[in-house]
Design a protein around this motif. Structure first.
Motif, PDB file in Angstrom:
ATOM      1  N   GLU A   1       0.821  -1.218   0.000  1.00 35.91           N
ATOM      2  CA  GLU A   1       0.000   0.000   0.000  1.00 35.91           C
ATOM      3  C   GLU A   1       0.856   1.269   0.000  1.00 35.91           C
ATOM      4  N   TRP A   2       1.958   1.275   0.765  1.00 31.56           N
ATOM      5  CA  TRP A   2       2.809   2.470   0.802  1.00 31.56           C
ATOM      6  C   TRP A   2       3.345   2.785  -0.583  1.00 31.56           C
ATOM      7  N   PHE A   3       3.722   1.765  -1.356  1.00 30.90           N
ATOM      8  CA  PHE A   3       4.253   1.990  -2.702  1.00 30.90           C
ATOM      9  C   PHE A   3       3.165   2.542  -3.621  1.00 30.90           C
ATOM     10  N   ARG A   4       1.984   1.971  -3.530  1.00 28.77           N
ATOM     11  CA  ARG A   4       0.878   2.431  -4.377  1.00 28.77           C
ATOM     12  C   ARG A   4       0.546   3.895  -4.083  1.00 28.77           C
ATOM     13  N   ARG A   5       0.507   4.283  -2.820  1.00 27.38           N
ATOM     14  CA  ARG A   5       0.190   5.672  -2.444  1.00 27.38           C
ATOM     15  C   ARG A   5       1.314   6.630  -2.845  1.00 27.38           C
ATOM     16  N   HIS A   6       2.544   6.170  -2.761  1.00 28.77           N
ATOM     17  CA  HIS A   6       3.700   6.999  -3.133  1.00 28.77           C
ATOM     18  C   HIS A   6       3.789   7.173  -4.650  1.00 28.77           C
ATOM     19  N   THR A   7       3.343   6.174  -5.386  1.00 29.99           N
ATOM     20  CA  THR A   7       3.577   6.110  -6.824  1.00 29.99           C
ATOM     21  C   THR A   7       2.410   6.600  -7.672  1.00 29.99           C
ATOM     22  N   TYR A   8       1.198   6.278  -7.278  1.00 24.82           N
ATOM     23  CA  TYR A   8       0.036   6.557  -8.123  1.00 24.82           C
ATOM     24  C   TYR A   8      -0.868   7.620  -7.505  1.00 24.82           C
ATOM     25  N   ALA A   9      -1.441   8.451  -8.365  1.00 25.43           N
ATOM     26  CA  ALA A   9      -2.414   9.452  -7.926  1.00 25.43           C
ATOM     27  C   ALA A   9      -3.731   8.743  -7.590  1.00 25.43           C
ATOM     28  N   ASP A  10      -4.550   9.374  -6.762  1.00 27.12           N
ATOM     29  CA  ASP A  10      -5.836   8.792  -6.374  1.00 27.12           C
ATOM     30  C   ASP A  10      -6.683   8.430  -7.594  1.00 27.12           C
ATOM     31  N   GLU A  11      -6.660   9.280  -8.605  1.00 24.64           N
ATOM     32  CA  GLU A  11      -7.436   9.026  -9.821  1.00 24.64           C
ATOM     33  C   GLU A  11      -6.980   7.741 -10.523  1.00 24.64           C
ATOM     34  N   GLU A  12      -5.679   7.520 -10.555  1.00 29.63           N
ATOM     35  CA  GLU A  12      -5.150   6.304 -11.178  1.00 29.63           C
ATOM     36  C   GLU A  12      -5.536   5.059 -10.380  1.00 29.63           C
ATOM     37  N   LEU A  13      -5.391   5.141  -9.064  1.00 27.47           N
ATOM     38  CA  LEU A  13      -5.746   4.001  -8.216  1.00 27.47           C
ATOM     39  C   LEU A  13      -7.240   3.716  -8.255  1.00 27.47           C
ATOM     40  N   GLY A  14      -8.045   4.771  -8.309  1.00 29.90           N
ATOM     41  CA  GLY A  14      -9.491   4.593  -8.384  1.00 29.90           C
ATOM     42  C   GLY A  14      -9.902   3.855  -9.641  1.00 29.90           C
ATOM     43  N   TYR A  15      -9.320   4.237 -10.764  1.00 28.15           N
ATOM     44  CA  TYR A  15      -9.649   3.546 -12.013  1.00 28.15           C
ATOM     45  C   TYR A  15      -9.116   2.120 -11.986  1.00 28.15           C
ATOM     46  N   ALA A  16      -7.893   1.926 -11.501  1.00 24.76           N
ATOM     47  CA  ALA A  16      -7.298   0.590 -11.454  1.00 24.76           C
ATOM     48  C   ALA A  16      -8.163  -0.370 -10.638  1.00 24.76           C
ATOM     49  N   ALA A  17      -8.801   0.132  -9.589  1.00 22.93           N
ATOM     50  CA  ALA A  17      -9.639  -0.706  -8.717  1.00 22.93           C
ATOM     51  C   ALA A  17     -10.872  -1.235  -9.449  1.00 22.93           C
ATOM     52  N   THR A  18     -11.247  -0.639 -10.572  1.00 24.22           N
ATOM     53  CA  THR A  18     -12.420  -1.101 -11.322  1.00 24.22           C
ATOM     54  C   THR A  18     -12.075  -2.206 -12.313  1.00 24.22           C
ATOM     55  N   LEU A  19     -10.802  -2.534 -12.448  1.00 25.74           N
ATOM     56  CA  LEU A  19     -10.345  -3.479 -13.464  1.00 25.74           C
ATOM     57  C   LEU A  19     -10.144  -4.882 -12.900  1.00 25.74           C
ATOM     58  N   SER A  20     -10.113  -5.865 -13.775  1.00 20.75           N
ATOM     59  CA  SER A  20      -9.777  -7.229 -13.362  1.00 20.75           C
ATOM     60  C   SER A  20      -8.312  -7.236 -12.918  1.00 20.75           C
ATOM     61  N   PRO A  21      -7.895  -8.230 -12.126  1.00 20.56           N
ATOM     62  CA  PRO A  21      -6.500  -8.255 -11.661  1.00 20.56           C
ATOM     63  C   PRO A  21      -5.469  -8.200 -12.793  1.00 20.56           C
ATOM     64  N   SER A  22      -5.686  -8.928 -13.874  1.00 27.11           N
ATOM     65  CA  SER A  22      -4.691  -8.911 -14.962  1.00 27.11           C
ATOM     66  C   SER A  22      -4.682  -7.562 -15.676  1.00 27.11           C
ATOM     67  N   ARG A  23      -5.834  -6.972 -15.864  1.00 28.21           N
ATOM     68  CA  ARG A  23      -5.899  -5.658 -16.523  1.00 28.21           C
ATOM     69  C   ARG A  23      -5.346  -4.572 -15.604  1.00 28.21           C
ATOM     70  N   GLU A  24      -5.589  -4.691 -14.282  1.00 32.23           N
ATOM     71  CA  GLU A  24      -5.032  -3.733 -13.320  1.00 32.23           C
ATOM     72  C   GLU A  24      -3.505  -3.772 -13.361  1.00 32.23           C
ATOM     73  N   ARG A  25      -2.945  -4.954 -13.427  1.00 35.61           N
ATOM     74  CA  ARG A  25      -1.487  -5.123 -13.499  1.00 35.61           C
ATOM     75  C   ARG A  25      -0.935  -4.411 -14.727  1.00 35.61           C
ATOM     76  N   GLU A  26      -1.581  -4.633 -15.869  1.00 42.27           N
ATOM     77  CA  GLU A  26      -1.153  -4.007 -17.114  1.00 42.27           C
ATOM     78  C   GLU A  26      -1.315  -2.481 -17.046  1.00 42.27           C
ATOM     79  N   PHE A  27      -2.440  -2.025 -16.519  1.00 42.55           N
ATOM     80  CA  PHE A  27      -2.717  -0.592 -16.405  1.00 42.55           C
ATOM     81  C   PHE A  27      -1.675   0.109 -15.540  1.00 42.55           C
ATOM     82  N   LEU A  28      -1.392  -0.455 -14.353  1.00 45.87           N
ATOM     83  CA  LEU A  28      -0.432   0.185 -13.444  1.00 45.87           C
ATOM     84  C   LEU A  28       0.987   0.154 -14.007  1.00 45.87           C
ATOM     85  N   ALA A  29       1.351  -0.921 -14.694  1.00 45.97           N
ATOM     86  CA  ALA A  29       2.674  -0.977 -15.326  1.00 45.97           C
ATOM     87  C   ALA A  29       2.785   0.110 -16.393  1.00 45.97           C
TER      88      ALA A  29
END
Length: 161
Positions: A20-48
């Protein structure tokens, strides 16, 4: 015009993205919010893809992550057509302003286990449309070249080169 490019292996951030610390340090709330709507494999691709885009942006700024610029200050949001849009805040926005940049355009491409992002930073008075097209062309060419390189490396390992 300034350019930044980053290439990332799709699984390179898997362990860090579970923290969680890495996600908060690295991604904006808007990015994390959208990523949370995706399937695990698509979230992985999106965040990468977003991480590669952030790296490309700070390379275009000429800073990398340092001097007070944190990854979350480079938000790679989506426009109404789902195209990536860069929104800078904090030290990243101040540095872009000091450089006299009007806009930063990114293109993100995925091919197999590779992710590539290209950022073009436009000086005031430049053409945003031309910049976006150039970023897309550079990303497409980079993915094509990386794929050829990986294929050649596989052939060399197998004694077929």
């Amino acid at each position: 015009m300034r350019i930044g490019v980053d290439v990332l292996a799709l699984g390179e951030l898997d362990r860090l993205n579970t923290r969680e610390w890495f996600r908060r340090h690295t991604y904006a709330d808007e990015e994390l919010g959208y990523a949370a709507t995706l399937s695990p494999s698509r979230e992985r691709e999106f965040l990468a893809g977003r991480f590669a885009a952030k790296e490309a942006v700070v390379k275009a700024l000429g800073t990398g992550f340092g001097g007070g610029i944190r990854p979350a200050q480079v938000c790679v949001a989506r426009d109404d057509r789902s195209a990536p849009v860069v929104r800078l805040s904090g030290a990243a926005a101040r540095h872009a302003q000091e450089l006299g940049l009007a806009a930063i355009t990114v293109s993100i491409a995925h091919k197999g286990a590779c992710v590539v992002a290209v950022a073009l930073a436009e000086d005031r008075g430049g053409s945003a449309a031309a910049t976006g097209h150039q970023a897309e062309q550079i990303a497409t060419t980079a993915v094509r070249n990386i794929t050829r390189l990986r294929t050649g490396m596989g052939n060399a390992r197998n004694g077929n080169a």
